[in-house]
Each structure stands twice: as structure tokens, then as C-alpha cells.
Design an enzyme around this catalytic site. Structure first.
Site, PDB file in Angstrom:
ATOM      1  N   LYS A 107       0.825  -1.192   0.000  1.00 38.82           N
ATOM      2  CA  LYS A 107       0.000   0.000   0.000  1.00 38.82           C
ATOM      3  C   LYS A 107       0.861   1.245   0.000  1.00 38.82           C
ATOM      4  CE  LYS A 107      -3.530   2.483   0.717  1.00 38.82           C
ATOM      5  NZ  LYS A 107      -4.497   2.602  -0.346  1.00 38.82           N
ATOM      6  N   GLY A 219     -21.491   6.637  -0.230  1.00 43.11           N
ATOM      7  CA  GLY A 219     -20.340   6.904  -1.106  1.00 43.11           C
ATOM      8  C   GLY A 219     -20.756   6.980  -2.563  1.00 43.11           C
ATOM      9  N   GLY A 221     -18.512   7.831  -5.087  1.00 51.38           N
ATOM     10  CA  GLY A 221     -17.293   7.866  -5.910  1.00 51.38           C
ATOM     11  C   GLY A 221     -17.418   6.851  -7.029  1.00 51.38           C
ATOM     12  N   ASN A 222     -16.275   6.490  -7.612  1.00 51.51           N
ATOM     13  CA  ASN A 222     -16.281   5.560  -8.738  1.00 51.51           C
ATOM     14  C   ASN A 222     -17.005   4.252  -8.401  1.00 51.51           C
ATOM     15  OD1 ASN A 222     -15.450   4.719 -11.346  1.00 51.51           O
ATOM     16  ND2 ASN A 222     -13.795   3.527 -10.407  1.00 51.51           N
ATOM     17  N   ALA A 223     -16.637   3.629  -7.253  1.00 49.22           N
ATOM     18  CA  ALA A 223     -17.226   2.332  -6.906  1.00 49.22           C
ATOM     19  C   ALA A 223     -18.722   2.468  -6.595  1.00 49.22           C
ATOM     20  CB  ALA A 223     -16.480   1.731  -5.720  1.00 49.22           C
ATOM     21  N   GLY A 224     -19.082   3.450  -5.772  1.00 47.47           N
ATOM     22  CA  GLY A 224     -20.483   3.606  -5.355  1.00 47.47           C
ATOM     23  C   GLY A 224     -21.414   3.905  -6.519  1.00 47.47           C
TER      24      GLY A 224
END
Ligand code: GLU
Length: 414
Positions: A107, A219, A221-224
């Protein structure tokens, strides 16, 4: 109460030690597994637009690579601790082995609020970092990808800088790149697509009706957002969605297309002229069937777990539910589909992208999807069956599967 994420990660490992012992896993392995292989801190001086120099600190933790290169995401965020980076690297190792990929976990995290940087400053920061550490990166050893607040453009700058430094076009050195420089097909929506797949597969295995369920998504964002677009087509009803400014609620219908347009214009879901707008984070406590956690870590803890009503909780973000909350939810009969299974699909397609980049031969969309489906189906069944057999939650089952596999590799290498 602040929870130390690294302690949580260690606790999750120790929580399954009894099951692993039964399977012959030694304590010697577990003890080694609790620690990352190495943690690196780099301080990067960047010339800002006003010619001042500002120093940005990066943390990087490489956890384990028993059976393949270290792999994970680069995150740009203003709040970071070394413990968080270490924890996220542990989760990445566990994740890659739940779905049986030949990769390890690591990470990166840089302390920055990217919204405060100009495009040129962002580019300079990204390229500078590659210049500072490129000797530690190569396609067979350590392969970065995007995470929170990083995107295909940033990956392109990085792969460009790297290729110049090593005098070789090296698309396999970074994943999550734009399609024009060999991003893998499906990489952009893989996390959401896979999360939905696991959820549907779970309902299927339980012989439960999926259609007609109500959904709240934390959320946008991209995923949500991608998840919302995909699940919307499955006959469920999305009644709430949130972003960092608040959340909107509409018991009848949330128009995801409009919300997406808004987000593309850098506005908030709370800028919508209709629906109820609520500013605190009670979206978690809504009385819905499915709660999707697609924001940041540490959202459901011992402090609010008793108020959580959703029967099914899908973790698209990393570590939104603490180990203490996990126990309570399991006792109450609520089902958590854990991050290490639910969101393992970004890294799976990243792996495909890396393989294709290294071969310089690219698969068509259908082939990528077919390969992804095989892994998704097998991993979900493996976790489901073990959880039922041992009467444990899906997170614990995922840990047992992953650690047992890693132990086998460790044993023959040590
Ligand atoms: N950052 C993503 C994750 O947490 C993707 C990592 C990757 O594509 O390698 O899985």
C-alpha cells in the site's frame, strides 16, 4: 473512539487462528504474517505553481509476497497514519489470496488533499514520486494501481515516467491505466461489477429473492456510482446515496443518471433540487434491506452497530466494519459480505492488465469477462461453503481460506 486499523487487522488474523490450527497452520507463520516485510517513508519536495517548495510525505508498506509481486493501490488523502498503511497492506495480501491470485499485498499513501493541487502540481507530485523510488518498482516485484483519489491519468504519468527512467516501454509496471495505453477492458467497473456479482450469487445460494429489495449506498465515488448504475438494472430500489457533504433520500426512486451528471460536474448529491437532503451520517441507520459501504474505513463500529438495521451489508470500501461490530452483526443475524471478497475484482482485473501488459498481447472484452466470471464464481462459493461448514461469518471464512493458501506457499519457501 479512534480505532487503530493495524490492531484491527492483527485481531482479524488472530480471530481465525483456532480454525487455522485445525488445518495444520503453524504459529510460526502467523507470527511472521502479523508484520509487513518493510515500511518505507519518502519525502518529496514539489515546486508549486507559486514557486514555493512544498514537501509531501509518502508511506509505503509491503506486506507479503509469498507467491507473486506486491500489489495494491496508491492513495492520495490528507488523513493518514503509518498504522493505516500497514493495515491496508495486510488486507491486500489477504484479499489477493481469497481469490487465489499470484500476488502479494502492499500500500502507498501520500499525505495530500489532491483537491487543493493544480493539475500541474498533481502531475509533478506523481512523476516525482516515481523518480524517487523507481528502483523499488518493476513488473515482477511491485506493481501499483489506483485507489482513493487516484485515477487512470495519474497512472499514465507514472508509467510514462517509469518507462523513461528505465528506457523501456513498461505497461506492466502500473495498472488501472487508460485504455489507450493498455488498460484492461472492464478494469474501470470491475470492483462494482464484482461486488454485485457476489451479492447476487449469495442470494442465489440462499435461494432468496433479490428483486424488490431496497438499497442505500454510502459513497458516490467511482465504486459507489458504478454499483448504483449496475444494481438499478436488477429490479431493486435505491432509496438513498451519500457523498462527503451529506445524503439524499427518496423512498420511491433516486435517479442515478442525474446524480452521475452532477458528480461529473464536481457537485454534491446534496445539490439535487428534489428529495430529502440530510447532512449527518445516519444513512447507515436506514431501514433498508441492503446497505452498501463504498466510502472510507471504520464506518460501523461498536458505537453505532446496534442501530444498523440492514439485513445485508456489502463492503465495497476497505475496512468499513470493525471486528467488534462484525461479532455483533453476526450474532444479530445480519450478513456482511466482506471487503476482501466483495471488492477483490479491481485487483483481479489489474492482474489481468499486468499479464496482458507483460505479454504485449491484449484480450478482447469477452475474454476478460469470462476469466473474471470463473474466479468470481469459484471464490464466492469457496467462502460461502466454508462459512456454512464452520458456522462462521464470511470475513472469517475468507481469512481462513486465504491464510491457509498463503501458509502452503510459505511452508515450501521458508
Ligand atoms: N486499490 C484497489 C484495491 O483495493 C485496486 C488495487 C489494484 O488494482 O491492484 O483493491
Amino acid at each position: 473512539m479512534t480505532i487503530n486499523p493495524y490492531e484491527s487487522a492483527k485481531k482479524q488474523i488472530l480471530n481465525v487462528y483456532d480454525f487455522l490450527k485445525e488445518k495444520g497452520v503453524s504459529w510460526e507463520f502467523i507470527e511472521e504474517y502479523l508484520y509487513p516485510d518493510r515500511v518505507l517513508q519518502v519525502n518529496i519536495p514539489v515546486k508549486m505553481d507559486n514557486w514555493d517548495v512544498k514537501v509531501f510525505t509518502w508511506y509505503r508498506s509491503q506486506h507479503k509476497s509469498y507467491r507473486g509481486p506486491y500489489k495494491w493501490g496508491i492513495r492520495f488523502h490528507q488523513d493518514v497514519t503509518e498504522n493505516e498503511v500497514k493495515a491496508l497492506s495486510v488486507w491486500m495480501s489477504v484479499k489477493t489470496w481469497v481469490v487465489d491470485l499470484p500476488l502479494g499485498g502492499w500500500k502507498w499513501w501520500i499525505i495530500v488533499n489532491p483537491k487543493e493541487l493544480s493539475q500541474r502540481e498533481l502531475e509533478e507530485l506523481s512523476r516525482w514520486y516515481v523518480r524517487a523510488i523507481y528502483k523499488y518498482l518493476w513488473p515482477d516485484f511491485d506493481v501499483p494501481a489506483p485507489d482513493v483519489n487516484t485515477n487512470p491519468q495519474i497512472m499514465s504519468w507514472m508509467v510514462d515516467e517509469y518507462s523513461k527512467l528505465v528506457w523501456k516501454f513498461t505497461p506492466g509496471a502500473f495498472t488501472g491505466k487508460p485504455l489507450s495505453i493498455w488498460w484492461s477492458r472492464w478494469r474501470n467497473i470491475a470492483t462494482s461489477l464484482g461486488g454485485l456479482y457476489v451479492l447476487e450469487e449469495y442470494f442465489d445460494l440462499e435461494k432468496e429473492e433479490f428483486q424488490g429489495k431496497t438499497v442505500a449506498i454510502q459513497g458516490a465515488g467511482n465504486a459507489g456510482l458504478n454499483f448504483a448504475k449496475l444494481i438499478e438494472k436488477k429490479g431493486v430500489k435505491i432509496v438513498a446515496i451519500s457523498d462527503s457533504r451529506g445524503w439524499i433520500y427518496d423512498p420511491d426512486w433516486l435517479n442515478i443518471e442525474k446524480i452521475e451528471k452532477l458528480k461529473q460536474n464536481k457537485q454534491s448529491v446534496t445539490d439535487l433540487p428534489w428529495a430529502e437532503i440530510i447532512s449527518n451520517d445516519d444513512i447507515l441507520k436506514l431501514d433498508v434491506d441492503i446497505l452498501v459501504l463504498a466510502a472510507l474505513e471504520n464506518q460501523i463500529t461498536s458505537e453505532n452497530v446496534e442501530d444498523i438495521k440492514a439485513k445485508y451489508i456489502l463492503e465495497l470500501a476497505n475496512w468499513p466494519v470493525s471486528p467488534e461490530a462484525d461479532e455483533v452483526l453476526f450474532e444479530k443475524g445480519q450478513v456482511v459480505i466482506p471487503d476482501i471478497l466483495a471488492n477483490a475484482w479491481g485487483v483481479t482485473v489489474s492482474y489481468f492488465e499486468q499479464v496482458q501488459g507483460n505479454m504485449n498481447y491484449y484480450w478482447p472484452e469477452s475474454e476478460v469477462f469470462e476469466r473474471l466470471s470463473v474466479i468470481m464464481k469459484k471464490s464466492t462459493k469457496d467462502v460461502y461453503n466454508l462459512a456454512k461448514e464452520l458456522k462462521i461469518d464470511f470475513r472469517k471464512a475468507s481469512y481462513v481460506i486465504s491464510l491457509e493458501r498463503q501458509y502452503e506457499a510459505w511452508k515450501v519457501r521458508k
